[in-house]
Design an enzyme around this catalytic site. Sequence first.
Site, mmCIF file in Angstrom:
data_model
loop_
_atom_site.group_PDB
_atom_site.id
_atom_site.type_symbol
_atom_site.label_atom_id
_atom_site.label_comp_id
_atom_site.label_asym_id
_atom_site.label_seq_id
_atom_site.Cartn_x
_atom_site.Cartn_y
_atom_site.Cartn_z
ATOM 1 N N LYS A 192 0.630 -1.303 0.474
ATOM 2 C CA LYS A 192 0.192 -0.014 -0.092
ATOM 3 C C LYS A 192 1.121 0.935 -0.170
ATOM 4 O O LYS A 192 2.009 1.257 1.571
ATOM 5 C CB LYS A 192 -0.810 0.399 0.747
ATOM 6 C CG LYS A 192 -2.302 0.695 1.218
ATOM 7 C CD LYS A 192 -2.145 1.914 2.071
ATOM 8 C CE LYS A 192 -1.812 2.887 2.893
ATOM 9 N NZ LYS A 192 -2.115 3.993 1.500
ATOM 10 N N GLU A 268 9.493 2.169 11.012
ATOM 11 C CA GLU A 268 10.462 2.746 10.502
ATOM 12 C C GLU A 268 9.834 4.222 10.193
ATOM 13 O O GLU A 268 9.014 4.439 9.910
ATOM 14 C CB GLU A 268 10.859 2.796 8.980
ATOM 15 C CG GLU A 268 11.391 1.357 9.044
ATOM 16 C CD GLU A 268 13.326 1.475 9.734
ATOM 17 O OE1 GLU A 268 14.236 2.198 10.488
ATOM 18 O OE2 GLU A 268 14.065 0.023 9.657
ATOM 19 N N CYS A 302 13.533 11.103 6.033
ATOM 20 C CA CYS A 302 13.453 10.882 7.443
ATOM 21 C C CYS A 302 14.860 11.082 8.111
ATOM 22 O O CYS A 302 15.062 11.055 9.361
ATOM 23 C CB CYS A 302 13.231 9.422 8.290
ATOM 24 S SG CYS A 302 13.479 8.064 6.725
ATOM 25 N N GLU A 404 9.000 16.772 14.544
ATOM 26 C CA GLU A 404 9.286 16.685 13.467
ATOM 27 C C GLU A 404 8.915 17.519 12.535
ATOM 28 O O GLU A 404 7.318 17.607 13.262
ATOM 29 C CB GLU A 404 9.508 14.823 12.870
ATOM 30 C CG GLU A 404 9.592 15.024 11.585
ATOM 31 C CD GLU A 404 9.459 13.889 11.431
ATOM 32 O OE1 GLU A 404 8.074 13.485 11.377
ATOM 33 O OE2 GLU A 404 10.197 12.498 10.993
HETATM 34 P P1 NAD Z 1 2.103 7.658 7.667
HETATM 35 O O1 NAD Z 1 2.568 8.061 8.670
HETATM 36 O O2 NAD Z 1 1.392 9.815 7.846
HETATM 37 O O3 NAD Z 1 1.703 8.205 5.972
HETATM 38 C C1 NAD Z 1 2.605 6.816 5.723
HETATM 39 C C2 NAD Z 1 2.016 5.536 5.188
HETATM 40 O O4 NAD Z 1 0.786 4.969 6.611
HETATM 41 C C3 NAD Z 1 0.624 6.184 4.115
HETATM 42 O O5 NAD Z 1 0.523 5.515 3.227
HETATM 43 C C4 NAD Z 1 -0.883 6.175 4.719
HETATM 44 O O6 NAD Z 1 -1.609 6.149 3.870
HETATM 45 C C5 NAD Z 1 -0.644 5.070 5.717
HETATM 46 N N1 NAD Z 1 -1.740 5.508 7.087
HETATM 47 C C6 NAD Z 1 -1.875 6.362 7.873
HETATM 48 N N2 NAD Z 1 -2.272 6.236 8.318
HETATM 49 C C7 NAD Z 1 -2.962 4.626 8.756
HETATM 50 C C8 NAD Z 1 -3.493 4.015 9.670
HETATM 51 N N3 NAD Z 1 -3.970 4.719 10.702
HETATM 52 N N4 NAD Z 1 -3.684 2.368 9.476
HETATM 53 C C9 NAD Z 1 -3.104 2.394 8.131
HETATM 54 N N5 NAD Z 1 -1.820 2.840 7.818
HETATM 55 C C10 NAD Z 1 -1.941 4.678 7.917
HETATM 56 O O7 NAD Z 1 3.589 9.189 6.466
HETATM 57 P P2 NAD Z 1 3.559 10.589 5.760
HETATM 58 O O8 NAD Z 1 3.595 11.721 5.911
HETATM 59 O O9 NAD Z 1 3.233 9.153 4.861
HETATM 60 O O10 NAD Z 1 5.287 10.373 5.816
HETATM 61 C C11 NAD Z 1 6.527 10.786 6.522
HETATM 62 C C12 NAD Z 1 7.209 10.828 7.660
HETATM 63 O O11 NAD Z 1 7.299 9.171 7.504
HETATM 64 C C13 NAD Z 1 7.326 11.080 8.412
HETATM 65 O O12 NAD Z 1 7.125 11.468 10.402
HETATM 66 C C14 NAD Z 1 8.816 10.682 8.086
HETATM 67 O O13 NAD Z 1 10.216 10.912 9.590
HETATM 68 C C15 NAD Z 1 8.805 9.277 8.475
HETATM 69 N N6 NAD Z 1 9.482 8.794 7.608
HETATM 70 C C16 NAD Z 1 10.313 7.374 8.201
HETATM 71 C C17 NAD Z 1 11.299 6.845 7.917
HETATM 72 C C18 NAD Z 1 12.489 5.585 8.231
HETATM 73 O O14 NAD Z 1 13.020 5.007 7.824
HETATM 74 N N7 NAD Z 1 12.622 6.156 9.704
HETATM 75 C C19 NAD Z 1 11.966 7.197 5.906
HETATM 76 C C20 NAD Z 1 10.651 7.966 5.636
HETATM 77 C C21 NAD Z 1 9.970 8.418 5.872
#
Ligand code: NAD
Length: 501
Positions: A192, A268, A302, A404
């Site tokens: 997804k 992550e 990230c 963040e």
């Molecule tokens: P997000 O958490 O908003 O969304 C990530 C994914 O989760 C999307 O596909 C979204 O549709 C899904 N999602 C959202 N709510 C959900 C729920 N309740 N249940 C299941 N799935 C759900 O994150 P984002 O805004 O897409 O990405 C940015 C974030 O990701 C930042 O916080 C960043 O630090 C983090 N990030 C971490 C790493 C790492 O390796 N640690 C890498 C990249 C990004």
Amino acid sequence: MTARTTPQPFQQPPHFGGVLRNYVNGQFVESGKCFDNINPVDGSLINQVSEASREMVDQAVMAAQAALAGEWAALSDNQRSALMHKVADGIEARFDEFVAAEMADTGKSLWQASNIDIPRGAANFRVFADLAKTRSSECFHTETADGQQALNYAVNKPLGVVAVIAPWNLPMLLLTWKLAPAMAVGNAVIAKPSEDTPATATLLAEVMHDAGVPAGAFNLVHGFGPDSAGEFLSQHKDIDAVTFTGESKTGSAIMKAAADNVKALSFELGGKNAAIIFDDADFDAAVEGTAKSVFTNGGQVCLCTERVYVQRPVFEKFVQALKQKAQALNIGWPQDPDTDMGPLISRAHQQKVLSYYQLAKDEGAKVVTGGGIPQFGDERDNGAFVEPTIFTGLAETARSVKEEVFGPVCHIAPFDTEEQAIAMANDSDYGLAATVWTTSLQRAHRVAPKMETGIVWVNTWYLRDLRTPFGGVKLSGIGREGGVHSLSFYSEPMNICIKLN
Ligand code: NAD
């Protein structure tokens, strides 16, 4: 900051103006309900995306289970590895289409999409295909109470059906970072992608299809989190594991949803990463490296630095040098080869980042540079751009120093002693990455292991070897990915004990 005004010719992505479909049980399917996929450069509509229904997610789970009992499970390790290499070849054969799709969805630069995101997508399949093939397992000769022996050996089995939930910042890179090892060790997957970046995942489904990946081994469902595909997956009783990259609060929601069925979880999550610049550092290298670590991908990695700590004797000089770097960034059209920074992912994220810029000002920050929206006088004014921004003067307790932001922004604070720098860097709820700049070997070895993070870079940033452990501590995640660490999450060792006479 330089804002370019001339748009270059832009290759429209595949499916431009059409509908991106789901891929379930070897077939491309639509649900009848769509959402818009918007280009963050100018706010234009790229295409529509078919949002998977709960029934469609159920079908994907059933298809994955059938694959695990059928053709996919019957492949030998060598055959599966060869198929993963074929997928990598398929990505490269459609390289320009992947690059165009990633650029349209994210607005990231041509340089970045074609040098980092898409090549890493292909590399992930190759690296994990080879690692899975050459992996060994444990074996013990055991002395038994009756003076005989037993042989204990472990057989690595796939977890089963794995849901892969990915974010929008490095859509192809991060999705394949999970899919490739999960599939290489024999799991059936349901991917997804983020609702903001559905395109490269759809092309990947086409590549999987053309490469001959058995039906059900790879499925793709589009949608959102709550009350949509993300939640349907994390709540699903027949999904064995969820591997997730995204915000820490989403990780927490997934953990709650997955709790009833006690799924394996790999997370992550977010970061508020620190860089420490000692006064013995190679100054120019530290400025160059910190500029990269703050502004790459508009700060939407990230691993990006949002807190910079500089030893007092070089503090003022460093602030001025980083300001010059920020002001020299070319912001604009992703297809312009000179572009350093594109827009943020969406207008919604732009509003979030701007609200943090405002918060920092309200908290008493001095604006060294930026703090607003660049003006272009063309279609880009409908996009999601923000200025690269540097603040100083905030207390370490300020919310904008603690939370963040995920934008092209940092706060720079001075420190006096090594102990003080370590304490300031570690005073965070997050613990993903840290960067240390020093020419003292002793100091590097002393400070690096004291960082409360999963990764520390010394005199560099974002230098990755895909075999190394990757992940965070505290709010930044659970578990490690990379090399054998990924293989061990995506498989379960079963011990077999044979009595020898
Ligand atoms: P997000 O958490 O908003 O969304 C990530 C994914 O989760 C999307 O596909 C979204 O549709 C899904 N999602 C959202 N709510 C959900 C729920 N309740 N249940 C299941 N799935 C759900 O994150 P984002 O805004 O897409 O990405 C940015 C974030 O990701 C930042 O916080 C960043 O630090 C983090 N990030 C971490 C790493 C790492 O390796 N640690 C890498 C990249 C990004």
